[in-house]
Every structure is written in C-alpha cells, then in structure tokens.
Design a protein around this motif. Structure first.
Motif, mmCIF file in Angstrom:
data_model
loop_
_atom_site.group_PDB
_atom_site.id
_atom_site.type_symbol
_atom_site.label_atom_id
_atom_site.label_comp_id
_atom_site.label_asym_id
_atom_site.label_seq_id
_atom_site.Cartn_x
_atom_site.Cartn_y
_atom_site.Cartn_z
ATOM 1 N N GLU A 70 0.820 -1.206 0.000
ATOM 2 C CA GLU A 70 0.000 0.000 0.000
ATOM 3 C C GLU A 70 0.858 1.261 0.000
ATOM 4 O O GLU A 70 0.406 2.347 -0.369
ATOM 5 C CB GLU A 70 -0.954 -0.027 1.202
ATOM 6 N N VAL A 71 2.130 1.134 0.391
ATOM 7 C CA VAL A 71 3.066 2.254 0.373
ATOM 8 C C VAL A 71 3.611 2.394 -1.043
ATOM 9 O O VAL A 71 4.245 1.476 -1.569
ATOM 10 C CB VAL A 71 4.223 2.009 1.355
ATOM 11 N N VAL A 72 3.356 3.513 -1.673
ATOM 12 C CA VAL A 72 3.847 3.749 -3.032
ATOM 13 C C VAL A 72 4.526 5.107 -3.088
ATOM 14 O O VAL A 72 4.378 5.934 -2.191
ATOM 15 C CB VAL A 72 2.711 3.678 -4.079
ATOM 16 N N GLN A 73 5.287 5.291 -4.140
ATOM 17 C CA GLN A 73 5.912 6.586 -4.369
ATOM 18 C C GLN A 73 5.482 7.115 -5.727
ATOM 19 O O GLN A 73 5.272 6.345 -6.668
ATOM 20 C CB GLN A 73 7.440 6.452 -4.304
ATOM 21 N N LEU A 104 -11.396 3.400 0.780
ATOM 22 C CA LEU A 104 -11.631 2.083 0.188
ATOM 23 C C LEU A 104 -11.247 2.081 -1.284
ATOM 24 O O LEU A 104 -10.621 1.136 -1.781
ATOM 25 C CB LEU A 104 -13.104 1.698 0.360
ATOM 26 N N GLU A 105 -11.610 3.134 -2.006
ATOM 27 C CA GLU A 105 -11.290 3.186 -3.433
ATOM 28 C C GLU A 105 -9.784 3.148 -3.666
ATOM 29 O O GLU A 105 -9.306 2.556 -4.636
ATOM 30 C CB GLU A 105 -11.890 4.451 -4.053
ATOM 31 N N ASP A 106 -9.012 3.754 -2.758
ATOM 32 C CA ASP A 106 -7.556 3.707 -2.892
ATOM 33 C C ASP A 106 -7.044 2.271 -2.817
ATOM 34 O O ASP A 106 -6.207 1.856 -3.631
ATOM 35 C CB ASP A 106 -6.897 4.550 -1.802
ATOM 36 N N TYR A 107 -7.499 1.527 -1.819
ATOM 37 C CA TYR A 107 -7.066 0.125 -1.715
ATOM 38 C C TYR A 107 -7.469 -0.663 -2.961
ATOM 39 O O TYR A 107 -6.706 -1.495 -3.466
ATOM 40 C CB TYR A 107 -7.673 -0.535 -0.475
ATOM 41 N N ARG A 108 -8.672 -0.425 -3.458
ATOM 42 C CA ARG A 108 -9.124 -1.137 -4.658
ATOM 43 C C ARG A 108 -8.225 -0.830 -5.844
ATOM 44 O O ARG A 108 -7.893 -1.729 -6.640
ATOM 45 C CB ARG A 108 -10.571 -0.750 -4.974
ATOM 46 N N VAL A 109 -7.798 0.411 -5.982
ATOM 47 C CA VAL A 109 -6.932 0.791 -7.094
ATOM 48 C C VAL A 109 -5.605 0.031 -7.024
ATOM 49 O O VAL A 109 -5.038 -0.370 -8.050
ATOM 50 C CB VAL A 109 -6.715 2.312 -7.101
ATOM 51 N N ALA A 110 -5.103 -0.195 -5.814
ATOM 52 C CA ALA A 110 -3.874 -0.977 -5.672
ATOM 53 C C ALA A 110 -4.078 -2.404 -6.186
ATOM 54 O O ALA A 110 -3.239 -2.939 -6.922
ATOM 55 C CB ALA A 110 -3.423 -0.993 -4.214
ATOM 56 N N TYR A 111 -5.194 -3.040 -5.807
ATOM 57 C CA TYR A 111 -5.465 -4.387 -6.305
ATOM 58 C C TYR A 111 -5.653 -4.396 -7.818
ATOM 59 O O TYR A 111 -5.204 -5.334 -8.500
ATOM 60 C CB TYR A 111 -6.686 -4.985 -5.607
ATOM 61 N N HIS A 112 -6.313 -3.388 -8.358
ATOM 62 C CA HIS A 112 -6.469 -3.305 -9.809
ATOM 63 C C HIS A 112 -5.096 -3.400 -10.488
ATOM 64 O O HIS A 112 -4.912 -4.145 -11.460
ATOM 65 C CB HIS A 112 -7.106 -1.978 -10.222
ATOM 66 N N ALA A 113 -4.142 -2.613 -9.995
ATOM 67 C CA ALA A 113 -2.822 -2.563 -10.618
ATOM 68 C C ALA A 113 -2.082 -3.885 -10.456
ATOM 69 O O ALA A 113 -1.484 -4.395 -11.412
ATOM 70 C CB ALA A 113 -2.016 -1.416 -10.015
ATOM 71 N N TYR A 114 -2.104 -4.441 -9.266
ATOM 72 C CA TYR A 114 -1.360 -5.681 -9.020
ATOM 73 C C TYR A 114 -1.894 -6.824 -9.872
ATOM 74 O O TYR A 114 -1.116 -7.635 -10.400
ATOM 75 C CB TYR A 114 -1.415 -6.045 -7.538
ATOM 76 N N LEU A 174 -9.897 2.926 7.823
ATOM 77 C CA LEU A 174 -9.005 2.333 6.837
ATOM 78 C C LEU A 174 -8.791 0.848 7.088
ATOM 79 O O LEU A 174 -8.608 0.079 6.134
ATOM 80 C CB LEU A 174 -7.670 3.068 6.822
ATOM 81 N N LYS A 175 -8.799 0.415 8.344
ATOM 82 C CA LYS A 175 -8.704 -1.020 8.620
ATOM 83 C C LYS A 175 -9.907 -1.746 8.023
ATOM 84 O O LYS A 175 -9.757 -2.811 7.399
ATOM 85 C CB LYS A 175 -8.631 -1.261 10.130
ATOM 86 N N VAL A 176 -11.084 -1.193 8.175
ATOM 87 C CA VAL A 176 -12.277 -1.795 7.569
ATOM 88 C C VAL A 176 -12.159 -1.779 6.049
ATOM 89 O O VAL A 176 -12.464 -2.773 5.373
ATOM 90 C CB VAL A 176 -13.552 -1.056 8.027
ATOM 91 N N ALA A 177 -11.700 -0.664 5.495
ATOM 92 C CA ALA A 177 -11.549 -0.564 4.041
ATOM 93 C C ALA A 177 -10.546 -1.584 3.526
ATOM 94 O O ALA A 177 -10.766 -2.231 2.487
ATOM 95 C CB ALA A 177 -11.117 0.849 3.653
ATOM 96 N N ASN A 225 1.459 -7.093 6.753
ATOM 97 C CA ASN A 225 1.197 -5.711 7.143
ATOM 98 C C ASN A 225 0.734 -4.833 5.988
ATOM 99 O O ASN A 225 -0.150 -3.991 6.153
ATOM 100 C CB ASN A 225 2.441 -5.097 7.793
ATOM 101 N N HIS A 226 1.314 -5.013 4.785
ATOM 102 C CA HIS A 226 1.063 -4.043 3.720
ATOM 103 C C HIS A 226 -0.344 -4.113 3.147
ATOM 104 O O HIS A 226 -0.769 -3.179 2.464
ATOM 105 C CB HIS A 226 2.098 -4.194 2.615
ATOM 106 N N GLU A 227 -1.074 -5.172 3.408
ATOM 107 C CA GLU A 227 -2.468 -5.189 2.977
ATOM 108 C C GLU A 227 -3.299 -4.157 3.738
ATOM 109 O O GLU A 227 -4.376 -3.768 3.278
ATOM 110 C CB GLU A 227 -3.068 -6.583 3.165
ATOM 111 N N PHE A 228 -2.792 -3.709 4.900
ATOM 112 C CA PHE A 228 -3.440 -2.620 5.644
ATOM 113 C C PHE A 228 -2.509 -1.418 5.726
ATOM 114 O O PHE A 228 -2.735 -0.400 5.090
ATOM 115 C CB PHE A 228 -3.854 -3.089 7.038
#
Length: 690
Positions: free
Chosen positions: A186-189, A227-237, A284-287, A258-261
């Motif tokens: 979830e940590v990106v640059q 929540l949409e941010d986490y979804r965007v990460a899965y979209h890319a992966y 964010l934990k729920v998301a 850890n990085h899934e949250f």
C-alpha cells in the motif's frame, strides 16, 4: 454436505453457489474470450475435498450499478464436459467482483472454469484443483510465496513456477499456492518522490495513482486514504501478467501481512516514520479488510455478510488509548474494525497436511521495543544490535524471571525505568486467536502439522561479543539480536506455542513463513545455547518474490569505509559483492570477517561459533523466489527455488535462469525425538548460505 448446507455456506461466504451435477454436457454459453473486459483475470481459492471458491472482476462503465454473469465449470479445458453452471451478480458496491462457491465436486480433481457476460463476452479460462479426501494417502505438494512489490521488481518466479509445473508429472504438480502476505504494497511513491527514478539498481515504476491517498513519512510516500484507494492498488497488481497467470493456474490460499493494511500498522492503528504518535485508522482497517475480501477468494466469514457485498461496519477514527491485559485496544471502533474480517483459519489437504493460517497483525499488542523511553540506552550505540537479555525483559514484561522483572532496564552504564514491568508478555496472536490455534494443534491428525504465518520464527541472533574491540564496544552480556520485530523476538509466546507441540507429543510440526525477504531453514526451538536447545519441529522462511531486502540495502547503503561493512557485505579481492551477513547469522562475526579478508570460505568456517546458531541450516539474505513443500507418510521435502534479482522482466517462457535450487529433507520423527534436516544443493551455487 448437501445442496442446502452448501447454499447456507455460500451465503455466509458472500458467494453465489454453483452445484456440480450429472449428466455432463458441452458448453452452451457462447463464450468468446474478451480478456480486456475482465482486466484482473480469474482466480480460485481455499479448496476443500468437494468445493472451491471462484473469482473474477467484470467492471461496467455504462452507468448501471449491477449485472449478471454466468459461470461454467468443466472437467476439460475445452468445456465439452461442463459439470456445473450458475449465475453470479456483480455490482458497483463490490467493485464489480464476484465470488462463486462451487460444490459437489470430486476430491483431488482438476477443473476448468470461466465467466461469461450477457453478451457472450468471456473471461480467460482458469484451472483449479480440489483437495484430496482427508483419508487420501497420496503425496501432496504446494508452493509458498510472499512479498511482491510490483513497483520495484518483476514476478519472474511465478513464470518459473508455472513453467516447471506444466512439465511435471501429474503426481508431482503443485496442488495450491500458499500466499503468506504482502500481496500488495500500500506504500507507493510518485515520480517526484524518487530520486533519479531508481532505488538501488531498480527502476521504480508507477502503476498506482490513488484517487485520494495521503502523503506520509515527511512526504516520502503515499498510502491509501479510502476504500477506493485500496481497490486501485489491487487493480494494478492483478494486471501484472505473471501474477494473473499464476492465479489462473492454481487455487491460492492467502493470509495477509502488514502491507495489505498499513506499513507499520497494528490492530487499527497506523504509525509512520516522522509522524508524531499513532494515527487512529479504524475506517481504513475496515476498508483494507473489505478490499482484501473483494479480491481474495478466501473462505472467510465477515460478520453480517450478504450474498452480494461486504457488510462494512460503521466505525469512526478514534484514538486507542486503553488496552486490556492481552494488549488489545478496548475502544469500540477498534474492536469493530478488527472484527470486520477474521482471516485465521485451517485447511485439510489429504491425510498428510493440516494447514493452520494465523493473522500476525490484527490482534498483536504494541511492539515492546517501539517506545521512546528506551531510546536513551542506545544514544551512542554504533553496532545496532539489541542484547538478548534486554530484549527478553522487554518481551516478557511482568512474566520475566518467573514474575520478577527488574525495576530498571540497563545497557552498559545506562539505565531507564522498566516500563514493561507491570505489563503482560508481548503477543502477536492475541488471546482469542491463540486459543484457537493451540487447540487446533492439539487436535491435528494429519501426518504434517503446518503453520503458515506471515512472520518468520527463527532467532536473528548475532555474536557481537566476538567483534574486535576497534569495531566498537559491545555492552551486552552475551549474544545480541539483529532484529526483533517478528517471531524471532517473541520469546514468551513462541515458547508457549512450542511447549504445546512438545506437551501434546506432536510430530511433523513444520512452519512456513515470509516477510523477511530472504530464505531461511532450520529448527523450531524456543531457546538457544547456553539454554537448553530442544527443537520441536522445523521452520522455513521463503525469499521475497521481488521486493528488495536487507542484503541489497547493505550493498548500496554501507559505505566502503564503514568498519562494520565486512560483517554484512564484502568484495574479496575487489570482486563482486558477497553477502557476509549470511555468515554472520549462521556462523558468527569472526567467520564473516575472515571471509571478507580474502574470500576463503574454508578458513571462514574454521573460525565459526558453533554455539551461535544451532537452529539454522541455511540463510540467504539476498534470496528471491519461491519454495515448494512435498509431503508423504515418511518425509517432508522443502525446495528453495532462487531466481536472480528480478530487476527486469524475463523474456523467456521459463522465467529466466536460476541462482540455485536447494532441497531440505526432513524424515518424520517420533514423539520425544528431535527432527533432523538433510540439505542438498540440487542446482546452481548457494554461495555463503550454508
């Protein structure tokens, strides 16, 4: 289980139900492959001996909020023998993902599946496998992986795994892939945060741009803020081609790290370097839990889930200031966020595998070393190690020395008040999960009891007492720890688990884990010499699929004139970098220093410290790749398959060359006996790892 019971189970899992039946018939769906309409591919997960979960994502951009897909399951990849079909709803509320529980299947069988929309546009075809019957005595084989930061590397290891499996004899193929966490980072640059576009020798890519996001760590990184941010990460992966191909070939069994949250998160709390205090992050934990549920076909039970979507509890970001005696925050929103998805669970695979998956972050107590109160002890420290005896006091809290902790914590001539003296021992599992896990172990009946967890269990022990004085004074009483943030420093709770294995007379206890971005093999023991060394099982840590690790950081961050560099990295006779940190952990600092002088491994091993690491048989802090485990009634065989540093995508169908393949064989031992591990380098050169 009959159809009615399966229907109830599918609803509990938030899945549609497809029911296997006869007679078999050819497909009549009119399927035409349109992978572009299913951009994240297909997947299956958590198989048992008569069912498996299927998954896909079919997004729509025409303004509708839901649609209906058809799923087909067949006994052949041409779909001339379709044995199950059903409809499944996708909707915007679940980010257009769907989960289908296919029941009434045959044990230990291959099946093929695909999804079709109302226009006949179809997903790619997936392959899945059901577990053998619990009494099936045939050998079993699986792979375990972790840590796949696609912004910093490539997943050549999956390509190698697929290539070898396609060419293996049917009874030697992988049954499932155990993913031990950091499925996403979830940590990106963003481009402006990466100097020269590189980290080390790696070209950083930028497949993720958060719709919202927030900068952290003094604007060095971005992390999700919705929540949409986490979804965007899965979209890319899941558009990474080798990961998508792997999910289409095997069922995955996944647990988060850890990085899934959140990078340094625990419970529903975030911490970031450069940020004062804790960040309450219940929303964010729920998301994060919801996004994981939507994108992982896992047999998990979110409370109050419905057939169509994750039922997220309403929580408010509220500071967590009070904790119960097990270190769990009592704040109501914290509890609700943690309980929004329970991921620990068990899986049976034939007669020989009972697999237990535990969650290492949602229930853990605060890291006992992550306190400002201890900083004065290390103000002038240059070595960077923590004395074993000091860490034992921090870990055990009031339980230290049978309930007699010291009033002060000391290092050399400095001391601070023992802030842990009245607190319970550190826990990673938490009380409820630990009770489930220990009871599950006691009741395990398979030949091999395999604990899958995201954090490694071997001690990170070093012997700085043997360093030459000119490299800096060591203020500890004896051994030190290179790291202490995982099971390698959770002495008290780890001993509780290993004592349960011993007291129950269990044999065949094996641990597989990840997170360390390195390969480790050895014995599961609660203590090391001079204490009694009494292994109760064996333990393995898999290298990262592509994420950079300690050895790579040492190459670039330790300057040539740093006097401590030789115990981490050396270039004998001006040659390529050699990772002497492997010798430091396995044989001691004298061994590493001797090798750094001239590259003579025989001389280096001649000055090894035999008391340092009897628990280790193999360490490669520079290893990337995957591991496989094969078990039968008599032996467990783990192979480490190590690929070169994956800084470029391999263009060959086999995923590129191997650095090495190392086999670790463990015959089944009897109750009261010690396990014995035999090691063979099958292919390539393992360097300083043995």
């Amino acid at each position: 289980m009959d159809r009615r019971h399966f229907l109830k189970l599918s609803v509990a899992l938030g899945a549609a139900l497809a029911w296997g039946c006869t007679p078999v018939r050819p497909s009549s769906s009119g399927w035409r492959e349109r992978r572009d309409l299913y951009p994240q591919g297909v997947a299956s997960g958590d198989p048992d001996d008569n069912s498996v979960l299927l998954w896909t994502r079919r997004p729509y951009a025409d303004g509708r909020d839901s649609a209906t897909l058809r799923v087909e399951v067949a006994e052949d990849p041409e779909f001339t023998r379709v044995i199950a079909k059903a409809t499944a709803r996708v909707q915007v509320a679940s980010d257009w993902t769907c989960r289908v529980l296919v029941g009434h299947l045959q044990p230990a069988r291959e099946y093929w599946y695909r999804f079709v929309d109302e226009d006949g546009a179809g997903s790619r075809i997936g392959r899945t496998i059901t577990a053998p019957h619990p009494d099936d005595a045939r050998p079993a084989r699986f792979a375990f992986v972790s840590c796949q930061d696609v912004c910093e590397g490539y997943l050549n290891a999956y390509r190698r795994m697929i290539f070898e499996d396609e060419r293996a004899a049917p009874d030697e193929r992988i049954g499932f892939v155990l993913h031990l966490g950091d499925f996403i980072y979830e940590v990106v640059q963003y481009p402006d945060q990466v100097k020269d576009g590189h980290r080390y020798d790696r070209l950083i890519t930028f497949p993720i741009k958060y719709p919202k996001g927030k900068p952290v760590a003094r604007n060095r990184f971005w992390v999700p803020d919705s929540l949409e941010d986490y979804r965007v990460a899965y979209h890319a992966y899941l558009q990474e081609p080798d990961l998508q191909d792997a999910r289409a070939r095997w069922p995955f069994v996944a647990i988060w790290d850890n990085h899934e949250f959140s990078w340094q998160g625990w419970q529903s709390i975030q911490e970031f370097p450069g940020t004062e205090g804790w960040v309450p992050a219940q929303t964010l934990k729920v998301a994060a839990n919801q996004a994981w549920f939507e994108y992982q076909p896992a047999r998990v039970l979110p409370p109050g889930s419905s057939l169509d979507a994750f039922d997220a509890p309403r929580v408010v970001d509220t500071p967590v200031t009070e904790f119960d005696d097990d270190g769990l925050g009592t704040e109501a929103n914290n509890r609700a966020a943690i309980d929004s998805l329970i991921a620990y669970r068990a899986l049976r695979w034939g007669r020989h595998i009972d697999l237990f998956l535990t969650d290492q972050h949602s229930f853990r107590s605060r890291d006992p070393g992550n306190h400002d109160e201890i900083n004065p002890l290390f103000e002038d420290d240059k070595l960077g190690f923590v004395p074993e005896e000091l860490w034992a006091q921090l870990d055990a809290g009031r339980a230290y020395a049978d309930g007699h902790p010291p009033a002060r914590l000391s290092l050399g001539d400095k001391s601070v008040a023992n802030y842990r003296a009245k607190e319970a021992p550190q826990t990673i599992l938490g009380a409820k999960q630990k009770a489930w896990f220990l009871e599950s172990l006691r009741n395990a009946s398979a030949t091999w009891k395999i604990w899958g967890n995201s954090l490694g269990t071997p001690d990170w022990r070093v012997d700085p007492q043997n360093l030459p004085a000119e490299l800096g004074p060591w203020k500890g009483a004896g051994y030190g720890l290179m790291a202490a943030s995982d099971w390698g420093g959770t002495y008290h709770e780890r001993a509780e688990i290993f004592d349960t294995v011993r007291d129950a007379g269990l044999t065949g206890f094996a641990i597989v884990s990840g997170d360390r971005h390195s390969f480790w093999a050895g014995y599961a023991a609660k203590a090391l010499p001079p204490a009694a060394f009494e292994p109760v099982g064996v333990t393995f840590v898999g290298g990262s699929l592509c994420s950079p690790g300690m050895a790579e950081a040492n190459e670039h961050n330790l300057k040539p004139d740093n006097p401590l560099r030789p115990i981490y990295i050396a270039n004998p006779d001006g040659g390529p970098s050699q990772h002497t940190v492997n010798l430091t952990l396995r044989h001691g600092v004298r061994s590493a220093l001797e090798y750094a002088k001239g590259g003579d491994l025989e001389k280096a091993r001649a000055v090894r410290n035999p008391e340092l690491a009897p628990h280790l048989t193999f360490v490669d802090m520079a290893g990337h790749g995957y591991a496989t485990v094969r078990v039968d009634a008599a032996v467990l065989v783990t192979e480490f398959v190590c690929v070169p540093r994956p800084v470029e995508r391999s263009k060959s169908p086999d995923g590129g060359p191997l650095r090495y393949r190392v086999r670790h064989e463990v015959p089944l031992w009897k109750a009261g006996e010690r396990p014995l591990m035999r090691q063979v380098v099958v292919e390539g050169d393992a360097g300083l790892s043995t």
